[in-house]
Design a protein around this motif. Structure first.
Motif, PDB file in Angstrom:
ATOM      1  N   ILE A 129      -3.179  -5.344  -4.623  1.00  0.00           N
ATOM      2  CA  ILE A 129      -3.010  -6.364  -3.589  1.00  0.00           C
ATOM      3  C   ILE A 129      -1.613  -6.968  -3.686  1.00  0.00           C
ATOM      4  O   ILE A 129      -1.171  -7.375  -4.756  1.00  0.00           O
ATOM      5  CB  ILE A 129      -4.050  -7.498  -3.732  1.00  0.00           C
ATOM      6  CG1 ILE A 129      -5.470  -6.953  -3.628  1.00  0.00           C
ATOM      7  CG2 ILE A 129      -3.819  -8.576  -2.668  1.00  0.00           C
ATOM      8  CD1 ILE A 129      -6.538  -8.001  -3.890  1.00  0.00           C
ATOM      9  N   SER A 130      -0.912  -7.023  -2.563  1.00  0.00           N
ATOM     10  CA  SER A 130       0.377  -7.700  -2.471  1.00  0.00           C
ATOM     11  C   SER A 130       0.261  -8.785  -1.414  1.00  0.00           C
ATOM     12  O   SER A 130      -0.243  -8.547  -0.322  1.00  0.00           O
ATOM     13  CB  SER A 130       1.483  -6.716  -2.089  1.00  0.00           C
ATOM     14  OG  SER A 130       2.706  -7.393  -1.923  1.00  0.00           O
ATOM     15  N   LYS A 131       0.701  -9.972  -1.725  1.00  0.00           N
ATOM     16  CA  LYS A 131       0.540 -11.089  -0.790  1.00  0.00           C
ATOM     17  C   LYS A 131       1.542 -11.055   0.356  1.00  0.00           C
ATOM     18  O   LYS A 131       1.403 -11.777   1.331  1.00  0.00           O
ATOM     19  CB  LYS A 131       0.640 -12.413  -1.542  1.00  0.00           C
ATOM     20  CG  LYS A 131      -0.496 -12.622  -2.537  1.00  0.00           C
ATOM     21  CD  LYS A 131      -0.326 -13.946  -3.268  1.00  0.00           C
ATOM     22  CE  LYS A 131      -1.412 -14.107  -4.338  1.00  0.00           C
ATOM     23  NZ  LYS A 131      -1.234 -15.359  -5.102  1.00  0.00           N
ATOM     24  N   THR A 132       2.576 -10.233   0.227  1.00  0.00           N
ATOM     25  CA  THR A 132       3.557 -10.119   1.298  1.00  0.00           C
ATOM     26  C   THR A 132       3.874  -8.658   1.534  1.00  0.00           C
ATOM     27  O   THR A 132       3.636  -7.803   0.689  1.00  0.00           O
ATOM     28  CB  THR A 132       4.867 -10.862   0.944  1.00  0.00           C
ATOM     29  OG1 THR A 132       5.421 -10.258  -0.224  1.00  0.00           O
ATOM     30  CG2 THR A 132       4.615 -12.334   0.678  1.00  0.00           C
ATOM     31  N   ASP A 133       4.440  -8.366   2.684  1.00  0.00           N
ATOM     32  CA  ASP A 133       4.779  -6.973   3.003  1.00  0.00           C
ATOM     33  C   ASP A 133       6.243  -6.647   2.716  1.00  0.00           C
ATOM     34  O   ASP A 133       6.652  -5.503   2.801  1.00  0.00           O
ATOM     35  CB  ASP A 133       4.458  -6.662   4.466  1.00  0.00           C
ATOM     36  CG  ASP A 133       5.350  -7.420   5.440  1.00  0.00           C
ATOM     37  OD1 ASP A 133       5.979  -8.389   5.008  1.00  0.00           O
ATOM     38  OD2 ASP A 133       5.396  -7.033   6.613  1.00  0.00           O
ATOM     39  N   ASP A 134       7.038  -7.645   2.337  1.00  0.00           N
ATOM     40  CA  ASP A 134       8.474  -7.411   2.266  1.00  0.00           C
ATOM     41  C   ASP A 134       8.920  -6.713   0.983  1.00  0.00           C
ATOM     42  O   ASP A 134      10.082  -6.343   0.861  1.00  0.00           O
ATOM     43  CB  ASP A 134       9.248  -8.733   2.451  1.00  0.00           C
ATOM     44  CG  ASP A 134       8.869  -9.790   1.420  1.00  0.00           C
ATOM     45  OD1 ASP A 134       8.003  -9.505   0.568  1.00  0.00           O
ATOM     46  OD2 ASP A 134       9.442 -10.888   1.478  1.00  0.00           O
ATOM     47  N   GLN A 135       8.013  -6.565   0.011  1.00  0.00           N
ATOM     48  CA  GLN A 135       8.377  -5.869  -1.214  1.00  0.00           C
ATOM     49  C   GLN A 135       7.510  -4.629  -1.425  1.00  0.00           C
ATOM     50  O   GLN A 135       7.462  -4.095  -2.527  1.00  0.00           O
ATOM     51  CB  GLN A 135       8.227  -6.804  -2.420  1.00  0.00           C
ATOM     52  CG  GLN A 135       9.144  -8.016  -2.378  1.00  0.00           C
ATOM     53  CD  GLN A 135       8.952  -8.903  -3.595  1.00  0.00           C
ATOM     54  OE1 GLN A 135       8.593  -8.456  -4.668  1.00  0.00           O
ATOM     55  NE2 GLN A 135       9.195 -10.187  -3.417  1.00  0.00           N
ATOM     56  N   CYS A 136       6.828  -4.177  -0.397  1.00  0.00           N
ATOM     57  CA  CYS A 136       5.851  -3.105  -0.551  1.00  0.00           C
ATOM     58  C   CYS A 136       6.501  -1.735  -0.430  1.00  0.00           C
ATOM     59  O   CYS A 136       6.738  -1.247   0.680  1.00  0.00           O
ATOM     60  CB  CYS A 136       4.727  -3.239   0.471  1.00  0.00           C
ATOM     61  SG  CYS A 136       3.529  -4.488  -0.011  1.00  0.00           S
ATOM     62  N   GLU A 137       6.807  -1.158  -1.553  1.00  0.00           N
ATOM     63  CA  GLU A 137       7.232   0.236  -1.604  1.00  0.00           C
ATOM     64  C   GLU A 137       6.481   0.864  -2.765  1.00  0.00           C
ATOM     65  O   GLU A 137       6.601   0.420  -3.911  1.00  0.00           O
ATOM     66  CB  GLU A 137       8.738   0.352  -1.811  1.00  0.00           C
ATOM     67  CG  GLU A 137       9.219   1.798  -1.841  1.00  0.00           C
ATOM     68  CD  GLU A 137      10.726   1.911  -1.951  1.00  0.00           C
ATOM     69  OE1 GLU A 137      11.404   1.718  -0.923  1.00  0.00           O
ATOM     70  OE2 GLU A 137      11.219   2.167  -3.063  1.00  0.00           O
ATOM     71  N   ILE A 138       5.672   1.870  -2.468  1.00  0.00           N
ATOM     72  CA  ILE A 138       4.852   2.493  -3.498  1.00  0.00           C
ATOM     73  C   ILE A 138       5.088   4.003  -3.485  1.00  0.00           C
ATOM     74  O   ILE A 138       5.509   4.573  -2.482  1.00  0.00           O
ATOM     75  CB  ILE A 138       3.349   2.201  -3.304  1.00  0.00           C
ATOM     76  CG1 ILE A 138       2.871   2.724  -1.940  1.00  0.00           C
ATOM     77  CG2 ILE A 138       3.042   0.723  -3.464  1.00  0.00           C
ATOM     78  CD1 ILE A 138       1.370   2.791  -1.810  1.00  0.00           C
ATOM     79  N   CYS A 139       4.790   4.621  -4.617  1.00  0.00           N
ATOM     80  CA  CYS A 139       4.904   6.070  -4.737  1.00  0.00           C
ATOM     81  C   CYS A 139       3.505   6.668  -4.831  1.00  0.00           C
ATOM     82  O   CYS A 139       2.717   6.271  -5.694  1.00  0.00           O
ATOM     83  CB  CYS A 139       5.714   6.429  -5.975  1.00  0.00           C
ATOM     84  SG  CYS A 139       7.423   5.848  -5.913  1.00  0.00           S
ATOM     85  N   LEU A 140       3.199   7.594  -3.938  1.00  0.00           N
ATOM     86  CA  LEU A 140       1.917   8.285  -3.947  1.00  0.00           C
ATOM     87  C   LEU A 140       2.074   9.618  -4.671  1.00  0.00           C
ATOM     88  O   LEU A 140       2.996  10.387  -4.374  1.00  0.00           O
ATOM     89  CB  LEU A 140       1.410   8.542  -2.529  1.00  0.00           C
ATOM     90  CG  LEU A 140       0.881   7.361  -1.716  1.00  0.00           C
ATOM     91  CD1 LEU A 140       2.028   6.491  -1.210  1.00  0.00           C
ATOM     92  CD2 LEU A 140       0.045   7.843  -0.532  1.00  0.00           C
ATOM     93  N   ALA A 141       1.181   9.891  -5.614  1.00  0.00           N
ATOM     94  CA  ALA A 141       1.180  11.187  -6.278  1.00  0.00           C
ATOM     95  C   ALA A 141       0.660  12.249  -5.311  1.00  0.00           C
ATOM     96  O   ALA A 141       0.071  11.939  -4.268  1.00  0.00           O
ATOM     97  CB  ALA A 141       0.305  11.130  -7.530  1.00  0.00           C
ATOM     98  N   ALA A 142       0.875  13.515  -5.633  1.00  0.00           N
ATOM     99  CA  ALA A 142       0.352  14.605  -4.818  1.00  0.00           C
ATOM    100  C   ALA A 142      -1.170  14.531  -4.744  1.00  0.00           C
ATOM    101  O   ALA A 142      -1.827  14.114  -5.708  1.00  0.00           O
ATOM    102  CB  ALA A 142       0.782  15.951  -5.402  1.00  0.00           C
ATOM    103  N   ASP A 143      -1.727  14.901  -3.601  1.00  0.00           N
ATOM    104  CA  ASP A 143      -3.182  14.903  -3.378  1.00  0.00           C
ATOM    105  C   ASP A 143      -3.794  13.515  -3.573  1.00  0.00           C
ATOM    106  O   ASP A 143      -4.866  13.367  -4.163  1.00  0.00           O
ATOM    107  CB  ASP A 143      -3.878  15.918  -4.297  1.00  0.00           C
ATOM    108  CG  ASP A 143      -3.395  17.334  -4.044  1.00  0.00           C
ATOM    109  OD1 ASP A 143      -3.242  17.705  -2.860  1.00  0.00           O
ATOM    110  OD2 ASP A 143      -3.156  18.066  -5.015  1.00  0.00           O
TER     111      ASP A 143
END
Length: 293
Positions: A221-235
């Motif tokens: 959970i992130s309370k704001t959208d301005d720092q949302c950068e995530i890395c998704l693994a394969a599959d």
């Protein structure tokens, strides 16, 4: 980890033939935008006498959103709707002033063949001025829901507005819900793509936020959208959801949601005294749970 983020572990509940994992509400965070409750159903093998049979029960002050990856659920409600919800479809029942419904495995699935059941049921709290609206049920078949690819990502906009697109299901306050799958390791940058609080439910695989790895059965959970950068693994598959918080705090009591504790008490008494409308041709009744004081 930044102080504006939380990791939530799924809490398993045994419902006899079915395991349910609850992700929201969470002790440190009761809502994400207008989303106030998330149950993860399965994955579980059904059939041969093991089926979903949730008898008649009530709701007020919220909309239920049912989204499946596997299996089917037959929804019936006191407004007179009957609808089979299949993988990729969205069932959206708005309780408003009060509704009852049942959720069952459809008759066509009740045979000796096993099948997989997997999906989510989500509650979206209604704005104060919509809490007492007449109940209604909306159904969105999978073919009508926007989906697209972006590099190695597949995206499906289940509800609201995100990534410059709009879903047929808008809800009653600014929100979004997106089903995202990554075939290869991918960085997802949400800057400018949506508005409000943000949460990520990991359906399968894992995501990385700075030095933290969040895996299936967890929620970030992130309370704001301005720092949302995530890395998704394969599959990896995630559900991305959130939106603008409602102006007033919401309270939950059993299947009821309201800004008013007095309204929750009234709903409790009404169900106890069987004053709610009934699902046609259904005499089942789930009694109020007994809470330890």
């Amino acid at each position: 980890m930044a102080t504006n983020k939380l990791i939530v572990d799924e809490r398993q509940t045994d419902l006899g033939n079915f395991m349910v994992g609850r992700l929201l509400p969470f002790r440190k965070k009761r809502q994400v935008g207008p989303f106030t409750f998330i149950d993860h159903m399965g994955p579980a093998k059904m059939g041969n006498g093991k089926y979903i049979d949730v008898d008649q029960h009530p709701h007020i002050g919220l909309s239920t959103l049912t989204y499946l990856f596997e299996g089917e659920i037959e929804h019936r409600d006191s407004i007179g709707n009957t609808q089979i919800i299949s993988p990729g479809d969205v069932g959206f029942m708005t309780s408003g002033s009060g509704v009852t419904h049942t959720e069952r495995t459809p008759a066509a699935k009740r045979n000796k063949q096993e099948f997989l059941m997997h999906g989510y049921q989500i509650w979206v709290a209604l704005p104060k001025d919509k809490e007492e609206m007449p109940p209604q049920f909306d159904f969105y078949p999978s073919r009508d829901i926007p989906n697209w690819t972006s590099g190695s990502l597949k995206l499906k906009l289940i509800a609201g507005n995100a990534f410059g697109k709009s879903a047929p299901l808008q809800g009653y306050s600014p929100l979004f819900m997106v089903d995202i799958s990554a075939s290869q390791p991918t960085t997802l940058n949400l800057r400018g793509q949506l508005e409000g609080e943000v949460a990520f439910v990991i359906v399968k695989g894992s995501i990385t936020d700075q030095e933290h790895r969040i895996t299936a059965g967890q929620m970030l959970i992130s309370k704001t959208d301005d720092q949302c950068e995530i890395c998704l693994a394969a599959d990896t598959q995630i559900l991305l959801f959130g939106g603008l918080p409602l102006a007033e705090e919401r309270f939950l009591s059993w299947n009821f949601v309201s800004h008013s504790k007095e309204r929750l008490q009234q709903a409790t008494e009404d169900w106890k005294n069987k004053k709610f409308p009934q699902v046609p041709f259904d005499n089942t009744y789930i009694p109020l749970p007994s809470y330890k004081k």
